[in-house]
Design an enzyme around this catalytic site. Structure first.
Site, PDB file in Angstrom:
ATOM      1  N   ASP A 265     -53.238  -4.591   0.213  1.00  0.00           N
ATOM      2  CA  ASP A 265     -52.956  -3.757   1.384  1.00  0.00           C
ATOM      3  C   ASP A 265     -53.805  -4.286   2.529  1.00  0.00           C
ATOM      4  OD1 ASP A 265     -52.016  -1.455   2.885  1.00  0.00           O
ATOM      5  OD2 ASP A 265     -54.019  -0.629   2.661  1.00  0.00           O
TER       6      ASP A 265
ATOM      7  N   CYS B 195     -48.457  -1.728   0.570  1.00  0.00           N
ATOM      8  CA  CYS B 195     -48.569  -1.595   2.017  1.00  0.00           C
ATOM      9  C   CYS B 195     -47.158  -1.431   2.568  1.00  0.00           C
ATOM     10  CB  CYS B 195     -49.225  -2.860   2.577  1.00  0.00           C
ATOM     11  SG  CYS B 195     -49.287  -2.873   4.386  1.00  0.00           S
TER      12      CYS B 195
ATOM     13  N   CYS C 126     -46.625   5.011   4.643  1.00  0.00           N
ATOM     14  CA  CYS C 126     -47.755   4.085   4.766  1.00  0.00           C
ATOM     15  C   CYS C 126     -48.683   4.485   3.637  1.00  0.00           C
ATOM     16  CB  CYS C 126     -48.427   4.270   6.117  1.00  0.00           C
ATOM     17  SG  CYS C 126     -50.072   3.522   6.211  1.00  0.00           S
TER      18      CYS C 126
ATOM     19  N   HIS D  50     -51.709   4.342   3.222  1.00  0.00           N
ATOM     20  CA  HIS D  50     -52.958   5.023   3.592  1.00  0.00           C
ATOM     21  C   HIS D  50     -52.776   6.557   3.572  1.00  0.00           C
ATOM     22  CE1 HIS D  50     -54.494   1.199   5.129  1.00  0.00           C
ATOM     23  NE2 HIS D  50     -55.643   1.782   5.434  1.00  0.00           N
TER      24      HIS D  50
HETATM   25  N1  DGL Z   1     -51.350   0.905   4.396  1.00  0.00           N
HETATM   26  C1  DGL Z   1     -50.487   0.118   5.193  1.00  0.00           C
HETATM   27  C2  DGL Z   1     -49.087   0.611   5.200  1.00  0.00           C
HETATM   28  O1  DGL Z   1     -48.704   1.108   4.175  1.00  0.00           O
HETATM   29  C3  DGL Z   1     -50.962  -0.486   6.451  1.00  0.00           C
HETATM   30  C4  DGL Z   1     -51.486   0.342   7.523  1.00  0.00           C
HETATM   31  C5  DGL Z   1     -51.980  -0.541   8.630  1.00  0.00           C
HETATM   32  O2  DGL Z   1     -52.672  -1.492   8.344  1.00  0.00           O
HETATM   33  O3  DGL Z   1     -51.648  -0.246   9.786  1.00  0.00           O
HETATM   34  O4  DGL Z   1     -48.353   0.516   6.146  1.00  0.00           O
END
Ligand code: DGL
Length: 272
Positions: free
Chosen positions: A12, A75, A188, A190
């Site tokens: 990620d 990600c 996302c 995160h």
């Molecule tokens: N965790 C990532 C996603 O799923 C990336 C977030 C990022 O780096 O902006 O999109």
């Protein structure tokens, strides 16, 4: 030559893929994982497609230096923007975050109204929207770009009562008012780190519950299915995880320990 005992590479832009690691460790406890978080270059989701493709290539190249039997792109942004290009360049099975989450949202929604929260790059690529439309063109999809979540999460603003993050969540959730969406894809990886906060603010703002789909969890299930179809599940017991990041390790260790619920010491800083 990779085999059943080889590891699973997971990457990620930063901490987000921990949502997949948490589920992967539960669902596949006997597997070995190599995790790379590109914390030196996070966020990806506000960058150009070209840059995301280049970064994704660097990340996979790093993981390919280990003995891995498959990769999980934990990600949403890389899955949305760079998956086809990774599949062309690397000769190993790769699971992305989008398909599994869309399939889960489709089966979870009772009214066919599905919301997607993701990074600006993922939303502008219409990645979840097109995948959902492939499943059923009569679905209504409400997409919201949430650029502030990643910096807040990377900076550790993750507790359920964190005022700042709640204000930002209210801002994004208010865009769903009146849509009737009954399911929300956290597109996302995160975002599931703050899924408790998002659910609680959603109940306040929307006045009803919304079913949350965690793309990290759905990717983990898809990874297990792929390994079992290809007869690549590790038969030995006792899995492990090694973490690599591209910036200082302290912040990653702290958030990872809280999120994974166990001390996370095995973190090494590398430069790509
Ligand atoms: N965790 C990532 C996603 O799923 C990336 C977030 C990022 O780096 O902006 O999109």
């Amino acid at each position: 030559m990779s085999d059943k005992n080889s590891a699973i590479g997971v990457f990620d832009s930063g901490l987000g893929g921990l949502t997949a690691i948490k589920q992967l460790r539960k669902i596949l406890p006997d597997e070995h994982f190599i995790y790379f978080g590109d914390t030196g270059r996070v966020p990806y989701g506000t960058r150009s497609f070209e840059t995301v493709i280049q970064y994704a290539y660097d990340d996979m190249k790093f993981l390919s230096g280990f003995d891995i039997k498959m990769a999980v792109v934990a990600c949403g942004t890389v899955s949305a923007v760079a998956l086809p290009s990774l599949e062309k360049k690397f000769d190993l099975p790769i699971i992305g975050a989008i398909k599994p989450a869309c399939a889960a949202a489709y089966s979870s929604s009772a009214n066919g109204k599905i919301a997607v929260f993701a990074t600006p790059a993922t939303i502008s690529k219409k990645a979840y929207e097109s995948e959902l439309m492939k499943l059923d063109a009569s679905l209504s999809v409400f997409s919201v770009a949430c650029p502030m979540f990643v910096p807040l999460i990377e900076a550790g603003y993750i507790s359920e009562n964190c005022e700042v993050t709640r204000i930002i969540a209210s801002e994004y959730l208010s865009k769903l008012k009146g849509t009737g969406a009954d399911t929300l894809i956290l597109g996302c990886t995160h975002y599931p780190i703050i899924s408790g906060l998002i659910s609680s603010v959603a109940a306040e703002i929307l006045g009803h519950d919304i079913k949350i789909i965690d793309s990290g969890y759905e990717s983990a299930l898809a990874a297990k299915q792929l390994l079992s179809e290809r007869n690549l599940l590790n038969g030995n017991s006792g899995g492990s995880v090694r973490f690599f990041v591209s910036d200082e390790t302290q912040n990653f260790k702290a958030t990872a320990s809280i999120f994974l619920g166990e001390p996370t010491e095995n973190v090494t800083k590398v430069s790509l």
